[in-house]
Design an enzyme around this catalytic site. Structure first.
Site, PDB file in Angstrom:
ATOM      1  N   ASP A  98      57.391  88.702  -5.350  1.00 37.93           N
ATOM      2  CA  ASP A  98      57.624  87.600  -4.917  1.00 37.93           C
ATOM      3  C   ASP A  98      58.354  86.858  -5.729  1.00 37.93           C
ATOM      4  OD1 ASP A  98      56.123  86.728  -6.748  1.00 37.93           O
ATOM      5  OD2 ASP A  98      54.701  85.932  -5.777  1.00 37.93           O
ATOM      6  N   GLY A 151      58.736  81.470  -6.819  1.00 39.81           N
ATOM      7  CA  GLY A 151      59.231  80.056  -6.466  1.00 39.81           C
ATOM      8  C   GLY A 151      57.605  79.315  -6.026  1.00 39.81           C
ATOM      9  N   CYS A 188      32.566 101.000  10.441  1.00 41.39           N
ATOM     10  CA  CYS A 188      33.628 101.077   9.490  1.00 41.39           C
ATOM     11  C   CYS A 188      33.249 102.428   8.715  1.00 41.39           C
ATOM     12  CB  CYS A 188      33.429 100.361   8.432  1.00 41.39           C
ATOM     13  SG  CYS A 188      34.670 100.336   7.178  1.00 41.39           S
ATOM     14  N   CYS A 229      34.903 103.548   5.904  1.00 38.96           N
ATOM     15  CA  CYS A 229      35.446 103.431   4.440  1.00 38.96           C
ATOM     16  C   CYS A 229      34.488 103.953   3.656  1.00 38.96           C
ATOM     17  CB  CYS A 229      35.988 102.072   4.202  1.00 38.96           C
ATOM     18  SG  CYS A 229      34.520 100.903   3.425  1.00 38.96           S
ATOM     19  N   CYS A 243      31.345 101.885   3.123  1.00 43.24           N
ATOM     20  CA  CYS A 243      30.399 101.978   4.227  1.00 43.24           C
ATOM     21  C   CYS A 243      29.911 103.168   4.485  1.00 43.24           C
ATOM     22  CB  CYS A 243      31.018 101.467   5.549  1.00 43.24           C
ATOM     23  SG  CYS A 243      31.443  99.822   5.601  1.00 43.24           S
ATOM     24  N   HIS A 297      36.277  97.791   0.873  1.00 43.77           N
ATOM     25  CA  HIS A 297      35.961  97.445   2.165  1.00 43.77           C
ATOM     26  C   HIS A 297      36.732  96.672   2.728  1.00 43.77           C
ATOM     27  CE1 HIS A 297      34.236  97.017   6.068  1.00 43.77           C
ATOM     28  NE2 HIS A 297      34.289  95.777   5.800  1.00 43.77           N
TER      29      HIS A 297
END
Lengths: 377, 377
Positions: free
Chosen positions: B93, B96, B305, B307, B310, B336
């Site tokens: 970014d 700002g 899930c 992942c 999990c 997760h």
């Protein structure tokens, strides 16, 4: 028997032993260093990372797990291995040391120890029977008998009285232990810095048939040469056919000196604890990566190290993360320090295999310097 | 041009676009969610973990890196990718938003913004030229023009004055940007909640040739229906041949509604921030794993899930770790939550490919509930 110790060979230069401890969750190559996972996790590390650095076994703390989340919860979860997703061996201590070092308002009787939780002040009680119940619920591969660990220095009479109680407690542990086929129970030799008391403790405990023996009450503030003297006369009192575990020891020099004296297993919070304030063990000695002089240092923590941290990250980056309170920085120093000690033990095992452990130690000390207490370890 | 946007197809049910942004460090499949790595690290995660969850791009913060460790140090390190060991795309970014939300005693002039560091009170200055110098040193694949992001609510006159300055600053950024072949510079459309001002900002900025456009000044406290209205009239003002980035948005409902309106990129600290106090996004809605009711719950955070968290750990274990202040608990919830949003975006991309994104949204909201601000996201 839950475990079996296999002696592969003894070093021709020293008392060091190359061996294997066969457990229900796999083999531990010895001499071995065990990373400490106090609260069912080795601080900041995943099980996969511990495997990547080839940790064969970890230690977890009975006292802490008893307090939180409670051993009944871990039993419900299917045991500590399943709870924390670690399928290699686990050793649990007995809670004895922590009851004496962490808890408040403790009162020791023949029956056990009453104390207040350091977390919430709850009044709790651990006896040999309770320590077995907890560790049976946890399901560790190696359990420790409930002992008293006197501080250093301690009066002869107190140490004698205490070790005799520890012997009686060990006998009660043996009786109370409900899963001897799944879990091996080690006894803990006490006796402080008194040779005859160490002899008494070792004789009493080896007369009972424990599958392994630990030496407790060392690394409690005494100078290291005193610790090595105690090892010199205590290790020979332990049966050669069983593993020998030196509790709470993990500085590189003490791992070497302990191995030379015939110790097979070690544990210590040192590598993980110092990592959390940015202190690392390297081939050039102690390195505090927080220091300003590493701000622009784009080299690895240790140029001779092949670990994940040293392969991928610079001192400058790690310093930035730690200064910025970023967890990943502590992950990187923790990984490196544990890898450093596990690599040291791999080197020790190879040196024993090649009958040159004393040469290896001398070269290590010459090159790396002493990692002694004076330098912060 | 440093990047190239490839439009694969538009959803027949909505304005959603399936696409790819080709960058010097690889391809970003869009619509994409970008995990936020404020201080050159996605809090608690390793680069390998971010790859395991298939993050295509991460965001890092110019303001924070300018303050610590400083962009010159990162330039010396060979750029941000090398410094943090991340070889996939990075968006930075402009600083700002942070200058306005984090710093102290700021003074805005046409030249730039003077402010005091929130870390140590140092007097600092960022102008469009400085923002480019910093981001050029960081070497991000996508840089953002230095803008002013007015708070919500803000007066019409102030917003108009501010967006006109943001346009002049964008022009100065374009001139000051020294590495246009390596790094793509995106402009940021402002204009608050005023349709004509959004139009003015978009027209002014699209008249200059930026390789991508962001919509700023949303998710700053306004109700979500207002945000969606602004998107409804602002997105069509942006060139179809370039990527469109909605800044600071990351709740599941807003990712869906933004995608439906033709947004290609999103970022937000939400998944990582809520993870740190034990709040997780699941297929059953918001789940605060710290809560006592999960103490004995041996199921995964989210039964639907797949992942790492999990697959391997229970709610009971994660709760224990978080209650015990163990870092690994936060690693697990962070992993997760990020996986949940990245999986949501994979589902969104597939729904666009199959022309059923509105159906997918309706099914998601029916099944999962709204993840709206009222429920804590």
């Amino acid at each position: 028997m839950a475990i079996k110790y296999e002696l592969i060979k003894t070093c021709k230069q020293s008392g060091a032993r190359l061996g294997r401890v066969h457990t229900p969750h796999g083999v531990i190559e010895t001499p071995a260093f065990m990373p400490v996972g106090t609260q069912a996790t080795v601080k900041t590390m995943s099980p996969e990372e511990l495997k990547m650095m080839d940790a064969h076994i970890i230690l977890s703390n009975t006292y802490h797990l008893f307090l939180r989340p409670g051993h009944e919860l871990i039993r419900q979860a299917g045991g500590l291995h399943k709870f924390m997703n670690w399928d290699r061996p686990i050793l649990t201590d007995s809670g004895g040391f922590q009851v004496f070092s962490l808890s408040e308002m403790r009162k020791i009787t023949e029956e056990g120890v009453q104390f207040r939780s350091h977390l919430n002040g709850d009044k709790l009680f651990i006896s040999p029977e309770v320590a077995m119940e907890i560790q049976n619920a946890l399901g560790s591969d190696i359990m420790m008998a409930f002992d008293e660990c006197p501080p250093h220095p301690a009066e002869y009479d107190y140490v004698k009285q205490s070790l005799e109680r520890t012997t009686r407690w060990a006998e009660r542990c043996l009786k109370a232990h409900s899963r001897p086929d799944d879990q091996a129970l080690f006894a803990i030799v006490q006796g402080g810095m008194y040779e005859d008391l160490r002899r008494q403790s070792a004789m009493e405990l080896t007369s009972m048939d424990f599958p392994g023996y630990a030496i407790g009450g060392l690394s409690v503030g005494e100078p290291k040469d005193i610790m090595y003297q105690v090892l010199d006369y205590t290790v020979p009192l332990l049966p050669a056919a069983k593993p020998r575990y030196l509790m709470g020891v993990g500085s590189p020099d003490a791992l070497l000196e302990g191995s030379i004296r015939g110790i097979d297993m070690f544990d210590c919070v040192l590598p993980t604890r110092i990592a959390r304030n940015g202190t690392t063990m390297t081939s050039q000695g102690r390195l505090v990566v927080r220091n300003a002089k590493y701000a622009n240092d784009f080299g690895p923590l240790d140029p001779e190290c092949s670990c994940y941290t040293c392969t991928n990250y610079s001192r400058a980056y790690i310093r930035h993360l730690i200064k910025a309170d970023e967890t990943f920085g502590i992950r990187l120093t923790t990984y490196h320090n544990l890898h450093f000690l596990l690599q040291l033990m791999r080197d020790v095992r190879r040196a024993i295999a090649e009958d040159r452990l004393l040469d290896f130690r001398d070269a290590f000390f010459t090159k790396y310097g002493l990692f002694d207490n004076e330098k912060g370890f």
